[in-house]
Motif scaffolding. Sequence first.
Motif, mmCIF file in Angstrom:
data_model
loop_
_atom_site.group_PDB
_atom_site.id
_atom_site.type_symbol
_atom_site.label_atom_id
_atom_site.label_comp_id
_atom_site.label_asym_id
_atom_site.label_seq_id
_atom_site.Cartn_x
_atom_site.Cartn_y
_atom_site.Cartn_z
ATOM 1 N N TYR A 39 59.393 47.041 36.864
ATOM 2 C CA TYR A 39 58.650 45.904 36.085
ATOM 3 C C TYR A 39 58.542 44.706 37.042
ATOM 4 N N VAL A 40 59.519 44.250 37.639
ATOM 5 C CA VAL A 40 59.449 42.980 38.253
ATOM 6 C C VAL A 40 58.620 43.271 39.678
ATOM 7 N N ALA A 41 58.789 44.530 40.461
ATOM 8 C CA ALA A 41 58.053 44.686 41.554
ATOM 9 C C ALA A 41 56.333 44.725 41.274
ATOM 10 N N VAL A 42 56.325 45.376 40.395
ATOM 11 C CA VAL A 42 54.744 45.634 40.124
ATOM 12 C C VAL A 42 54.011 44.379 39.596
ATOM 13 N N ASN A 43 54.889 43.805 38.742
ATOM 14 C CA ASN A 43 54.109 42.405 38.243
ATOM 15 C C ASN A 43 53.971 41.227 39.125
ATOM 16 N N ILE A 44 54.900 41.119 40.011
ATOM 17 C CA ILE A 44 54.890 40.268 41.209
ATOM 18 C C ILE A 44 53.647 40.579 41.943
ATOM 19 N N PHE A 45 53.454 41.866 42.129
ATOM 20 C CA PHE A 45 52.126 42.448 42.963
ATOM 21 C C PHE A 45 51.041 42.100 42.137
ATOM 22 N N ILE A 46 50.988 42.361 41.040
ATOM 23 C CA ILE A 46 49.863 42.177 40.076
ATOM 24 C C ILE A 46 49.402 40.410 40.330
ATOM 25 N N ILE A 47 50.530 39.897 40.014
ATOM 26 C CA ILE A 47 49.962 38.382 39.921
ATOM 27 C C ILE A 47 49.571 37.695 41.158
ATOM 28 N N ILE A 48 50.392 38.308 42.388
ATOM 29 C CA ILE A 48 49.845 38.019 43.742
ATOM 30 C C ILE A 48 48.431 38.286 44.052
ATOM 31 N N MET A 49 48.089 39.426 43.491
ATOM 32 C CA MET A 49 46.817 40.164 43.847
ATOM 33 C C MET A 49 45.768 39.316 43.077
ATOM 34 N N ILE A 50 45.912 39.025 41.841
ATOM 35 C CA ILE A 50 45.086 38.118 41.055
ATOM 36 C C ILE A 50 45.107 36.689 41.322
ATOM 37 N N GLY A 51 46.066 36.380 41.959
ATOM 38 C CA GLY A 51 46.289 34.776 42.558
ATOM 39 C C GLY A 51 45.123 34.772 43.872
ATOM 40 N N ARG A 52 45.248 35.740 44.797
ATOM 41 C CA ARG A 52 44.585 35.746 45.856
ATOM 42 C C ARG A 52 43.310 35.935 45.707
ATOM 43 N N GLY A 53 42.799 36.904 44.477
ATOM 44 C CA GLY A 53 41.460 36.959 44.358
ATOM 45 C C GLY A 53 40.971 35.806 43.536
ATOM 46 N N GLY A 55 41.494 32.294 43.927
ATOM 47 C CA GLY A 55 42.034 31.138 44.308
ATOM 48 C C GLY A 55 43.279 30.520 43.496
ATOM 49 N N TRP A 56 44.275 31.272 43.441
ATOM 50 C CA TRP A 56 45.486 31.032 42.578
ATOM 51 C C TRP A 56 45.209 30.340 41.563
ATOM 52 N N ASN A 57 44.302 30.683 40.682
ATOM 53 C CA ASN A 57 43.964 30.223 39.457
ATOM 54 C C ASN A 57 44.335 31.180 38.562
ATOM 55 N N ILE A 58 45.791 31.151 38.437
ATOM 56 C CA ILE A 58 46.256 32.528 37.471
ATOM 57 C C ILE A 58 46.674 31.941 36.307
ATOM 58 N N TRP A 59 46.471 30.839 35.450
ATOM 59 C CA TRP A 59 46.756 30.545 34.228
ATOM 60 C C TRP A 59 45.531 31.100 33.014
ATOM 61 N N HIS A 60 45.684 32.256 32.927
ATOM 62 C CA HIS A 60 44.918 32.809 31.911
ATOM 63 C C HIS A 60 45.620 34.170 31.435
ATOM 64 N N PHE A 61 45.055 34.650 30.287
ATOM 65 C CA PHE A 61 45.888 35.720 29.720
ATOM 66 C C PHE A 61 45.747 36.989 30.605
ATOM 67 N N GLY A 62 44.763 37.164 31.209
ATOM 68 C CA GLY A 62 44.777 38.404 31.943
ATOM 69 C C GLY A 62 45.503 38.674 32.838
#
Length: 111
Positions: A39-53, A55-62
């Motif tokens: 849970y921790v490993a995959v979600n960190i990976f997902i958040i990093i990938m979404i953030g990089r894609g 421009g680190w605008n990660i503050w949305h529901f997706g």
Amino acid sequence: MKRIDYKSGQEDFRKEEAYIRAQKRIKELKGFYWHAFWYVAVNIFIIIMIGRGSGWNIWHFGTFATPLFWGIGLGFHALGVFGKNLFFSKSWEDRKVKEFMEEENRRQKFQ
């Protein structure tokens, strides 16, 4: 004629049963801890990938949908493994009983 010691046989059976229950409990705990690790490993990976894609605008529901819904599942897994003792363990009950008894004693002293 050889005498059969039934007491010893029952004791061995109880030890074997206890061992099997302990093995089952360890398997359940390991399953939960692996679930929590992934849970921790995959979600960190997902958040990093979404953030990089984005421009680190990660503050949305997706961004947090997967951690949210998977976290609910992980919570139910924890309840299944730890049961009601997760929040209301025997030590918690003992502390509360002691606390209420001390409070009652204080009230009686002032009356």
